[in-house]
Design an enzyme around this catalytic site. Structure first.
Site, mmCIF file in Angstrom:
data_model
loop_
_atom_site.group_PDB
_atom_site.id
_atom_site.type_symbol
_atom_site.label_atom_id
_atom_site.label_comp_id
_atom_site.label_asym_id
_atom_site.label_seq_id
_atom_site.Cartn_x
_atom_site.Cartn_y
_atom_site.Cartn_z
ATOM 1 N N LYS A 135 0.968 -1.230 -0.182
ATOM 2 C CA LYS A 135 0.037 0.202 0.060
ATOM 3 C C LYS A 135 0.916 1.150 0.196
ATOM 4 O O LYS A 135 1.442 1.597 0.766
ATOM 5 C CB LYS A 135 -0.769 -0.037 1.137
ATOM 6 C CG LYS A 135 -1.848 1.165 1.058
ATOM 7 C CD LYS A 135 -2.437 1.617 2.366
ATOM 8 C CE LYS A 135 -1.959 2.843 2.915
ATOM 9 N NZ LYS A 135 -1.782 3.956 2.255
ATOM 10 N N GLU A 170 10.224 0.617 10.034
ATOM 11 C CA GLU A 170 11.127 1.532 9.458
ATOM 12 C C GLU A 170 10.644 2.871 10.069
ATOM 13 O O GLU A 170 9.690 3.365 9.086
ATOM 14 C CB GLU A 170 11.458 1.528 8.250
ATOM 15 C CG GLU A 170 12.123 0.229 7.792
ATOM 16 C CD GLU A 170 13.717 -0.049 8.090
ATOM 17 O OE1 GLU A 170 14.121 1.025 8.638
ATOM 18 O OE2 GLU A 170 14.114 -0.932 7.930
ATOM 19 N N CYS A 177 14.196 10.381 5.727
ATOM 20 C CA CYS A 177 14.427 9.890 7.252
ATOM 21 C C CYS A 177 15.779 10.030 7.562
ATOM 22 O O CYS A 177 16.055 9.873 8.965
ATOM 23 C CB CYS A 177 13.652 8.599 7.306
ATOM 24 S SG CYS A 177 14.395 7.497 6.134
ATOM 25 N N GLU A 236 10.911 15.275 14.579
ATOM 26 C CA GLU A 236 11.302 15.280 12.997
ATOM 27 C C GLU A 236 10.449 16.415 12.304
ATOM 28 O O GLU A 236 9.132 16.365 12.625
ATOM 29 C CB GLU A 236 10.936 13.830 12.677
ATOM 30 C CG GLU A 236 11.231 13.548 11.074
ATOM 31 C CD GLU A 236 10.842 12.279 10.843
ATOM 32 O OE1 GLU A 236 9.898 11.678 10.999
ATOM 33 O OE2 GLU A 236 11.701 11.417 10.089
HETATM 34 P P1 NAD Z 1 2.956 8.295 7.641
HETATM 35 O O1 NAD Z 1 3.135 7.636 8.696
HETATM 36 O O2 NAD Z 1 2.031 9.489 7.843
HETATM 37 O O3 NAD Z 1 2.290 7.344 6.520
HETATM 38 C C1 NAD Z 1 2.904 6.201 5.917
HETATM 39 C C2 NAD Z 1 2.097 5.311 5.746
HETATM 40 O O4 NAD Z 1 1.245 4.918 6.230
HETATM 41 C C3 NAD Z 1 0.998 5.783 4.351
HETATM 42 O O5 NAD Z 1 1.109 4.787 3.290
HETATM 43 C C4 NAD Z 1 -0.078 6.121 4.947
HETATM 44 O O6 NAD Z 1 -1.168 6.062 4.246
HETATM 45 C C5 NAD Z 1 -0.111 4.933 5.911
HETATM 46 N N1 NAD Z 1 -0.945 5.107 7.146
HETATM 47 C C6 NAD Z 1 -1.398 6.315 7.782
HETATM 48 N N2 NAD Z 1 -2.085 5.928 8.807
HETATM 49 C C7 NAD Z 1 -2.361 4.514 8.893
HETATM 50 C C8 NAD Z 1 -2.832 3.728 9.851
HETATM 51 N N3 NAD Z 1 -3.496 4.005 10.773
HETATM 52 N N4 NAD Z 1 -2.849 2.222 9.450
HETATM 53 C C9 NAD Z 1 -1.968 1.815 8.584
HETATM 54 N N5 NAD Z 1 -1.419 2.769 7.460
HETATM 55 C C10 NAD Z 1 -1.425 3.995 7.977
HETATM 56 O O7 NAD Z 1 4.309 8.967 6.874
HETATM 57 P P2 NAD Z 1 4.575 9.752 5.732
HETATM 58 O O8 NAD Z 1 4.137 11.075 6.014
HETATM 59 O O9 NAD Z 1 3.956 9.187 4.725
HETATM 60 O O10 NAD Z 1 6.146 9.667 5.456
HETATM 61 C C11 NAD Z 1 7.021 10.392 6.248
HETATM 62 C C12 NAD Z 1 7.391 9.538 7.380
HETATM 63 O O11 NAD Z 1 8.005 8.187 6.822
HETATM 64 C C13 NAD Z 1 8.659 10.293 8.084
HETATM 65 O O12 NAD Z 1 8.450 9.856 9.660
HETATM 66 C C14 NAD Z 1 9.901 9.476 7.628
HETATM 67 O O13 NAD Z 1 10.967 9.427 8.712
HETATM 68 C C15 NAD Z 1 9.355 8.160 7.819
HETATM 69 N N6 NAD Z 1 10.299 7.266 6.789
HETATM 70 C C16 NAD Z 1 11.111 6.346 7.311
HETATM 71 C C17 NAD Z 1 12.138 5.648 6.704
HETATM 72 C C18 NAD Z 1 12.961 4.735 7.403
HETATM 73 O O14 NAD Z 1 13.456 4.007 6.596
HETATM 74 N N7 NAD Z 1 12.926 4.684 8.554
HETATM 75 C C19 NAD Z 1 12.086 5.720 5.403
HETATM 76 C C20 NAD Z 1 11.301 6.937 4.578
HETATM 77 C C21 NAD Z 1 10.287 7.543 5.572
#
Ligand code: NAD
Length: 505
Positions: free
Chosen positions: A188, A263, A297, A393
């Site tokens: 997803k 992650e 990230c 962050e």
């Molecule tokens: P987010 O957590 O808002 O969303 C990530 C994904 O989770 C999206 O596909 C979203 O639709 C889904 N999601 C949201 N609510 C959910 C729920 N209740 N249940 C299941 N899925 C749900 O993150 P974002 O804003 O898309 O991305 C930025 C974040 O991702 C930052 O915190 C960044 O650090 C992190 N990130 C981490 C890594 C890593 O390797 N550690 C890599 C890239 C991004």
């Protein structure tokens, strides 16, 4: 714009059937709710699709479950061959992928062409090779009466959830180790950025990976995401995203006793000791903070600079920040594209506006006049270690610089946030470098660089940045389970250990 000149194509036409890829077929969602894909550089919608509902997730999981026996039963060589062809298809489509990724994310075409797409092709080639190197530990007669060996088996249907910052690379990091190990997957992507995940799945099918091995459902986190995590036929959840959502995902996955790989967020420190090469550190900080408009990230977010170099470091970064060319992602001269959305731009601006009351905004701190979601590179000094801008962050082009005196202090400050994804140490002293790499609590510590990643090495967090590894042979551990097989070698009916039940009878 001549679309075809830079790999461009008509997104509405390409995805006319919808943004769900189930069992090798593109189709529409059934949630009843439409969602746009917006070009963040212009604010214009370039595509609209119907979000996946729970029925679409069910259909995708069913397709993945149907494909599982065949794919898990293929030989490593057969999986590897298909994945090599997959790498070739991706490579042949590199310009299209770069275009679509730049369009939906606002990333400069220079970045997608030189980083996102070649990184993905290399990852695919790496996992094509790794598919043939799955092994269990050696067999042996550990009890004397039995031979034991270990089988390494796929986990089953994997449900993966990805963020919007590197949609193509995140799809690759989730899908490739899973399928190399014989699993099938439902991915997803984030609602804002489905295009390259769909193209990635289509390319897998085109390369001969059977339909149903890679499925994509594009839906809302609360609806499609939670349904996927809680689905009884999904054996494992692999999530990349924010720490807050990661906690929610962990709750749901725990209720159904799923294997979990998280992650999460980061707040990477960038520690500059007083013997560092100043020019290298200044350029490293600017590139490390601004890559992907800071929506990375592992981006350098907190620079700690030992007092003798502090003023020169701040002046150097301010100078380079003011020369960064912010603008059209498709212009080859552009250094910095927009943020992913206006909401994200406003979120970043909110952190900076609140910091004005307790810190100094040296450069930036404003959005250029544009309909796009742009924000200027922003340098902040004078913030306290426990302030919001140092601890949270931000996920934008904002670098905070703080001074330190002793090495002990610098390393303690580097470890003083809940996160632990990545960090860097800048020094020409091998003993200082050694100490920093030992003492900084993060999944990756660079010395005299910040950001590079390679397919052969693991990526993953410590502490609130999550657990489990992406990329490298270590990620195959996440997507496989080991089974102990034990053969009796005695061929006698009455085993010696039966005495525990039968006594002397
Ligand atoms: P987010 O957590 O808002 O969303 C990530 C994904 O989770 C999206 O596909 C979203 O639709 C889904 N999601 C949201 N609510 C959910 C729920 N209740 N249940 C299941 N899925 C749900 O993150 P974002 O804003 O898309 O991305 C930025 C974040 O991702 C930052 O915190 C960044 O650090 C992190 N990130 C981490 C890594 C890593 O390797 N550690 C890599 C890239 C991004």
């Amino acid at each position: 714009m001549d679309l075809s000149a830079n790999g461009g194509f008509d997104v509405r036409e390409r995805f006319a059937e919808g943004a769900q890829y189930v069992g090798g077929t593109l189709r529409g969602g059934t949630s009843g709710r439409s969602h746009p894909v917006v070009d963040p550089a212009t604010g214009e919608s370039v595509y609209a699709y119907e979000l996946a509902g729970t029925a679409d997730v069910d259909a995708a999981v069913a397709a993945a479950a149907r494909a599982l026996p065949g794919w898990a039963g293929a030989t490593p060589g057969e999986r590897s061959d298909a994945m090599h062809r997959f790498a070739a298809v991706l490579s042949g489509r590199a310009a299209e992928f770069a275009y679509a990724e730049s369009l939906q994310c606002g990333k400069p075409l220079r970045l997608t062409t030189e980083f996102d797409v070649p990184g993905t092709v290399d990852n695919t080639a790496f996992f094509a090779g790794a598919a043939r190197h799955l092994e269990g530990r050696a067999a042996g007669e550990y009890s004397g009466d039995h031979t034991s060996y270990v089988r390494r088996e796929p986990v089953g249907v994997v449900g993966s959830i990805a963020p919007w910052n590197y949609p193509l690379q995140m799809a690759a990091w989730k899908v490739l180790p899973a399928i190399a190990a014989g699993n099938t997957i439902v991915l997803k992507p984030a609602e804002l950025t489905p295009l390259t995940s769909l193209m990635f799945a289509q390319a897998a099918t085109e390369a001969g990976i059977p339909a149903g091995v890679v499925n994509v459902v594009t839906g809302a986190g609360k609806e499609a995401g939670e349904h996927l995590v809680g689905h009884p036929d999904v054996a494992m959840t692999s999530f990349t995203g924010s720490t807050a959502v990661g906690r929610r995902v962990a709750e749901i996955a725990t209720a159904t006793v799923k294997r979990l790989h998280l992650e999460l967020g980061g707040k990477a420190p960038f520690v500059v000791f007083d013997d560092a090469d100043l020019e290298a550190a200044v350029h490293g900080a600017v590139a490390g903070a601004l890559i992907n408009t800071g929506q990375d990230c592992t981006a350098a977010t907190r620079a700690y600079v030992q007092r003798p170099l502090y003023d020169a470091f701040v002046a150097g970064v301010a100078d380079l920040f003011s020369g960064i060319r912010v603008g059209d992602p498709f212009d080859a001269k552009t250094d910095l594209g927009p943020l992913i959305s206006h909401a994200q731009r406003d979120r970043v601006a909110g952190f900076v506006e609140r910091a004005r009351s307790y810190a100094t905004i040296v450069t930036g701190g404003e959005a250029p006049a544009s309909p796009g979601a742009f924000y200027r590179p922003t340098l902040v000094t004078g913030a306290a270690q426990d302030s919001e801008i140092v601890q949270s962050e931000i996920f934008g082009p904002v670098l905070v610089v703080l001074p330190f005196d002793s090495d002990d202090e610098g390393l303690a400050l580097a470890n003083d946030t809940p996160y632990g994804l990545a960090a860097s140490a800048w020094t020409r002293d091998v003993f200082r470098a050694g100490r920093a790499t030992r003492e900084i609590k993060a999944g990756c510590v660079w010395v005299n660089d910040h950001i590079p990643i390679i397919s052969e090495m693991p990526h993953g967090g410590y502490r609130a940045s999550g657990y489990g590894k992406d990329m490298s042979a270590y990620s195959l551990e996440e997507y496989t389970q080991v089974k102990h097989v034990m053969y009796d070698n005695t061929a006698v009916a009455r085993k010696s250990w039966h005495r525990t039940i039968f006594g002397d009878r």
